[in-house]
Design a protein around this motif. Structure first.
Motif, PDB file in Angstrom:
ATOM      1  N   ALA A  47      45.426  44.051  42.787  1.00  0.00           N
ATOM      2  CA  ALA A  47      44.820  44.806  43.895  1.00  0.00           C
ATOM      3  C   ALA A  47      43.836  43.890  44.631  1.00  0.00           C
ATOM      4  CB  ALA A  47      44.093  46.028  43.359  1.00  0.00           C
ATOM      5  N   HIS A  48      43.663  44.154  45.922  1.00  0.00           N
ATOM      6  CA  HIS A  48      42.784  43.311  46.725  1.00  0.00           C
ATOM      7  C   HIS A  48      41.320  43.742  46.632  1.00  0.00           C
ATOM      8  CE1 HIS A  48      41.690  40.551  49.982  1.00  0.00           C
ATOM      9  NE2 HIS A  48      40.814  41.498  50.316  1.00  0.00           N
ATOM     10  N   TYR A  49      40.497  42.831  46.137  1.00  0.00           N
ATOM     11  CA  TYR A  49      39.044  42.957  46.236  1.00  0.00           C
ATOM     12  C   TYR A  49      38.568  41.601  46.715  1.00  0.00           C
ATOM     13  CZ  TYR A  49      40.140  46.771  43.068  1.00  0.00           C
ATOM     14  OH  TYR A  49      40.696  47.881  42.512  1.00  0.00           O
ATOM     15  N   ALA A  50      37.727  41.571  47.735  1.00  0.00           N
ATOM     16  CA  ALA A  50      37.354  40.295  48.345  1.00  0.00           C
ATOM     17  C   ALA A  50      36.553  39.412  47.399  1.00  0.00           C
ATOM     18  CB  ALA A  50      36.561  40.543  49.620  1.00  0.00           C
ATOM     19  N   ASN A  51      35.756  40.048  46.550  1.00  0.00           N
ATOM     20  CA  ASN A  51      34.821  39.265  45.728  1.00  0.00           C
ATOM     21  C   ASN A  51      34.284  40.140  44.590  1.00  0.00           C
ATOM     22  OD1 ASN A  51      32.901  40.980  46.959  1.00  0.00           O
ATOM     23  ND2 ASN A  51      32.847  39.594  48.715  1.00  0.00           N
ATOM     24  N   LEU A  52      33.371  39.559  43.822  1.00  0.00           N
ATOM     25  CA  LEU A  52      32.796  40.272  42.661  1.00  0.00           C
ATOM     26  C   LEU A  52      32.037  41.531  43.080  1.00  0.00           C
ATOM     27  CD1 LEU A  52      32.361  40.057  39.539  1.00  0.00           C
ATOM     28  CD2 LEU A  52      30.246  38.834  40.042  1.00  0.00           C
ATOM     29  N   TYR A  53      31.425  41.486  44.265  1.00  0.00           N
ATOM     30  CA  TYR A  53      30.664  42.652  44.732  1.00  0.00           C
ATOM     31  C   TYR A  53      31.570  43.866  44.922  1.00  0.00           C
ATOM     32  CZ  TYR A  53      27.673  38.708  45.954  1.00  0.00           C
ATOM     33  OH  TYR A  53      26.954  37.548  45.921  1.00  0.00           O
ATOM     34  N   GLU A  54      32.800  43.611  45.342  1.00  0.00           N
ATOM     35  CA  GLU A  54      33.745  44.711  45.602  1.00  0.00           C
ATOM     36  C   GLU A  54      34.523  45.129  44.359  1.00  0.00           C
ATOM     37  OE1 GLU A  54      36.503  44.035  48.780  1.00  0.00           O
ATOM     38  OE2 GLU A  54      34.925  43.916  50.290  1.00  0.00           O
ATOM     39  N   LEU A  55      34.541  44.266  43.351  1.00  0.00           N
ATOM     40  CA  LEU A  55      35.374  44.511  42.167  1.00  0.00           C
ATOM     41  C   LEU A  55      34.841  45.698  41.357  1.00  0.00           C
ATOM     42  CD1 LEU A  55      37.789  42.812  40.929  1.00  0.00           C
ATOM     43  CD2 LEU A  55      36.087  41.859  39.366  1.00  0.00           C
ATOM     44  N   PRO A  56      35.696  46.680  41.030  1.00  0.00           N
ATOM     45  CA  PRO A  56      35.225  47.766  40.172  1.00  0.00           C
ATOM     46  C   PRO A  56      34.827  47.227  38.796  1.00  0.00           C
ATOM     47  CG  PRO A  56      37.359  48.299  41.159  1.00  0.00           C
ATOM     48  CD  PRO A  56      37.105  46.852  41.428  1.00  0.00           C
ATOM     49  N   GLU A  57      33.883  47.887  38.151  1.00  0.00           N
ATOM     50  CA  GLU A  57      33.381  47.393  36.858  1.00  0.00           C
ATOM     51  C   GLU A  57      34.475  47.310  35.806  1.00  0.00           C
ATOM     52  OE1 GLU A  57      29.961  49.322  35.248  1.00  0.00           O
ATOM     53  OE2 GLU A  57      28.632  48.455  36.762  1.00  0.00           O
ATOM     54  N   ASP A  58      35.388  48.280  35.790  1.00  0.00           N
ATOM     55  CA  ASP A  58      36.427  48.230  34.744  1.00  0.00           C
ATOM     56  C   ASP A  58      37.386  47.062  34.984  1.00  0.00           C
ATOM     57  OD1 ASP A  58      37.519  49.469  36.956  1.00  0.00           O
ATOM     58  OD2 ASP A  58      38.640  50.955  35.809  1.00  0.00           O
ATOM     59  N   THR A  59      37.644  46.721  36.243  1.00  0.00           N
ATOM     60  CA  THR A  59      38.499  45.563  36.540  1.00  0.00           C
ATOM     61  C   THR A  59      37.773  44.273  36.158  1.00  0.00           C
ATOM     62  OG1 THR A  59      39.378  46.824  38.395  1.00  0.00           O
ATOM     63  CG2 THR A  59      39.948  44.490  38.319  1.00  0.00           C
ATOM     64  N   HIS A  99      39.918  36.697  48.161  1.00  0.00           N
ATOM     65  CA  HIS A  99      40.507  37.670  47.223  1.00  0.00           C
ATOM     66  C   HIS A  99      39.936  37.253  45.870  1.00  0.00           C
ATOM     67  CE1 HIS A  99      44.280  39.883  45.545  1.00  0.00           C
ATOM     68  NE2 HIS A  99      43.690  39.344  44.477  1.00  0.00           N
ATOM     69  N   PHE A 100      39.227  38.162  45.197  1.00  0.00           N
ATOM     70  CA  PHE A 100      38.565  37.809  43.942  1.00  0.00           C
ATOM     71  C   PHE A 100      39.481  36.979  43.035  1.00  0.00           C
ATOM     72  CE2 PHE A 100      37.961  38.367  39.442  1.00  0.00           C
ATOM     73  CZ  PHE A 100      36.610  38.148  39.281  1.00  0.00           C
ATOM     74  N   HIS A 101      38.953  35.930  42.483  1.00  0.00           N
ATOM     75  CA  HIS A 101      39.700  35.149  41.486  1.00  0.00           C
ATOM     76  C   HIS A 101      38.712  34.472  40.552  1.00  0.00           C
ATOM     77  CE1 HIS A 101      39.097  32.720  45.101  1.00  0.00           C
ATOM     78  NE2 HIS A 101      38.927  31.692  44.282  1.00  0.00           N
ATOM     79  N   LEU A 102      39.190  34.284  39.343  1.00  0.00           N
ATOM     80  CA  LEU A 102      38.391  33.659  38.295  1.00  0.00           C
ATOM     81  C   LEU A 102      39.091  32.359  37.902  1.00  0.00           C
ATOM     82  CD1 LEU A 102      36.016  34.046  36.337  1.00  0.00           C
ATOM     83  CD2 LEU A 102      37.386  35.709  35.106  1.00  0.00           C
ATOM     84  N   HIS A 103      38.365  31.243  38.064  1.00  0.00           N
ATOM     85  CA  HIS A 103      38.940  29.939  37.711  1.00  0.00           C
ATOM     86  C   HIS A 103      38.829  29.703  36.206  1.00  0.00           C
ATOM     87  CE1 HIS A 103      38.906  28.098  41.863  1.00  0.00           C
ATOM     88  NE2 HIS A 103      37.993  29.033  42.046  1.00  0.00           N
ATOM     89  N   LEU A 104      39.912  29.200  35.623  1.00  0.00           N
ATOM     90  CA  LEU A 104      39.912  28.727  34.233  1.00  0.00           C
ATOM     91  C   LEU A 104      40.163  27.228  34.321  1.00  0.00           C
ATOM     92  CD1 LEU A 104      42.372  31.464  33.035  1.00  0.00           C
ATOM     93  CD2 LEU A 104      40.113  31.219  32.018  1.00  0.00           C
ATOM     94  N   ILE A 105      39.150  26.435  34.013  1.00  0.00           N
ATOM     95  CA  ILE A 105      39.262  24.983  34.196  1.00  0.00           C
ATOM     96  C   ILE A 105      39.137  24.287  32.844  1.00  0.00           C
ATOM     97  CG2 ILE A 105      38.373  22.974  35.435  1.00  0.00           C
ATOM     98  CD1 ILE A 105      37.233  24.881  37.544  1.00  0.00           C
ATOM     99  N   PRO A 106      40.290  23.895  32.284  1.00  0.00           N
ATOM    100  CA  PRO A 106      40.239  23.180  31.005  1.00  0.00           C
ATOM    101  C   PRO A 106      39.497  21.860  31.195  1.00  0.00           C
ATOM    102  CG  PRO A 106      42.493  23.826  31.542  1.00  0.00           C
ATOM    103  CD  PRO A 106      41.663  24.051  32.771  1.00  0.00           C
ATOM    104  N   ARG A 107      38.719  21.473  30.213  1.00  0.00           N
ATOM    105  CA  ARG A 107      37.964  20.235  30.309  1.00  0.00           C
ATOM    106  C   ARG A 107      38.390  19.266  29.218  1.00  0.00           C
ATOM    107  NH1 ARG A 107      33.587  20.317  33.532  1.00  0.00           N
ATOM    108  NH2 ARG A 107      33.979  18.086  33.400  1.00  0.00           N
ATOM    109  N   TYR A 108      38.446  17.998  29.619  1.00  0.00           N
ATOM    110  CA  TYR A 108      38.872  16.930  28.726  1.00  0.00           C
ATOM    111  C   TYR A 108      37.784  15.866  28.732  1.00  0.00           C
ATOM    112  CZ  TYR A 108      43.208  19.337  29.886  1.00  0.00           C
ATOM    113  OH  TYR A 108      44.158  20.308  30.099  1.00  0.00           O
ATOM    114  N   LYS A 109      37.548  15.287  27.583  1.00  0.00           N
ATOM    115  CA  LYS A 109      36.575  14.191  27.500  1.00  0.00           C
ATOM    116  C   LYS A 109      36.924  13.151  28.566  1.00  0.00           C
ATOM    117  CE  LYS A 109      34.504  11.341  23.868  1.00  0.00           C
ATOM    118  NZ  LYS A 109      34.435  10.100  24.622  1.00  0.00           N
ATOM    119  N   ASP A 110      35.929  12.730  29.345  1.00  0.00           N
ATOM    120  CA  ASP A 110      36.118  11.720  30.389  1.00  0.00           C
ATOM    121  C   ASP A 110      37.084  12.152  31.496  1.00  0.00           C
ATOM    122  OD1 ASP A 110      34.405  10.014  28.938  1.00  0.00           O
ATOM    123  OD2 ASP A 110      36.071   9.281  27.732  1.00  0.00           O
ATOM    124  N   ASP A 111      37.135  13.462  31.807  1.00  0.00           N
ATOM    125  CA  ASP A 111      38.037  13.892  32.896  1.00  0.00           C
ATOM    126  C   ASP A 111      37.448  13.630  34.284  1.00  0.00           C
ATOM    127  OD1 ASP A 111      36.243  16.023  33.396  1.00  0.00           O
ATOM    128  OD2 ASP A 111      37.475  17.495  32.341  1.00  0.00           O
TER     129      ASP A 111
END
Ligand code: AMP
Ligand code: ZN
Length: 136
Positions: A47-59, A99-111
């Motif tokens: 569903a479209h929510y522009a950002n965290l402010y618009e995101l329902p708490e359960d989502t 459109h709200f999104h959450l980044h998952l950024i894997p980290r590697y030593k010396d990346d």
């Protein structure tokens, strides 16, 4: 709950193909096309929510639960050394797709990435003023 001209609405709902890592009724997790590191992924609500402010708490709660699961799986399978969760709200904060999104950024030593900030100093008076401003 969809916005016609939103690219992440189209990706999340499968109208534009993506490298999908997971999906369910409410979310799709895709690989980022401009990755900070190997395996950089995005959690998108369908569903479209522009950002965290618009995101329902359960989502918001469901997104964080999914982030916890994805972080574990990705870190293990990619042999990463850690992972950053990043979430930008508003242009000033670096948000480029509204459109709200959450980044998952894997980290590697010396990346070579720097997902950090430059710490400033703050006085006791300023801390108290800020505390009051937020809580009163
Ligand atoms: P943000 O700056 O937090 O709004 O993040 C937007 C992210 O979306 C960036 O990391 C982009 O690389 C990524 N991105 C933009 N368009 C696409 C797309 N079509 N497919 C996958 N990732 C995208
Ligand atoms: Zn959207």
């Amino acid at each position: 709950m969809r916005k016609d001209d939103c690219i992440f609405c189209k990706i999340a709902n499968g109208e534009i193909p993506s490298k999908t890592l997971y999906q369910d009724e409410n979310f799709r997790v895709i690989l980022d096309l401009g990755p900070a590191t190997r395996g950089h992924a995005l959690i998108l609500p369908k569903a479209h929510y522009a950002n965290l402010y618009e995101l329902p708490e359960d989502t918001a709660a469901a997104a964080m639960k999914l982030a916890k699961r994805m972080a574990g799986t990705m870190t293990e399978k990619l042999h990463a050394d850690g992972l950053n969760l990043v979430q930008n709200n508003g242009e000033t904060a670096g948000q480029t797709v509204m459109h709200f999104h959450l980044h998952l950024i894997p980290r590697y030593k010396d990346d070579g990435q720097h997902i950090l900030w430059k710490p400033n100093t703050v006085s006791e008076e300023e801390l108290e003023e800020i505390q009051k401003q937020i809580t009163e």
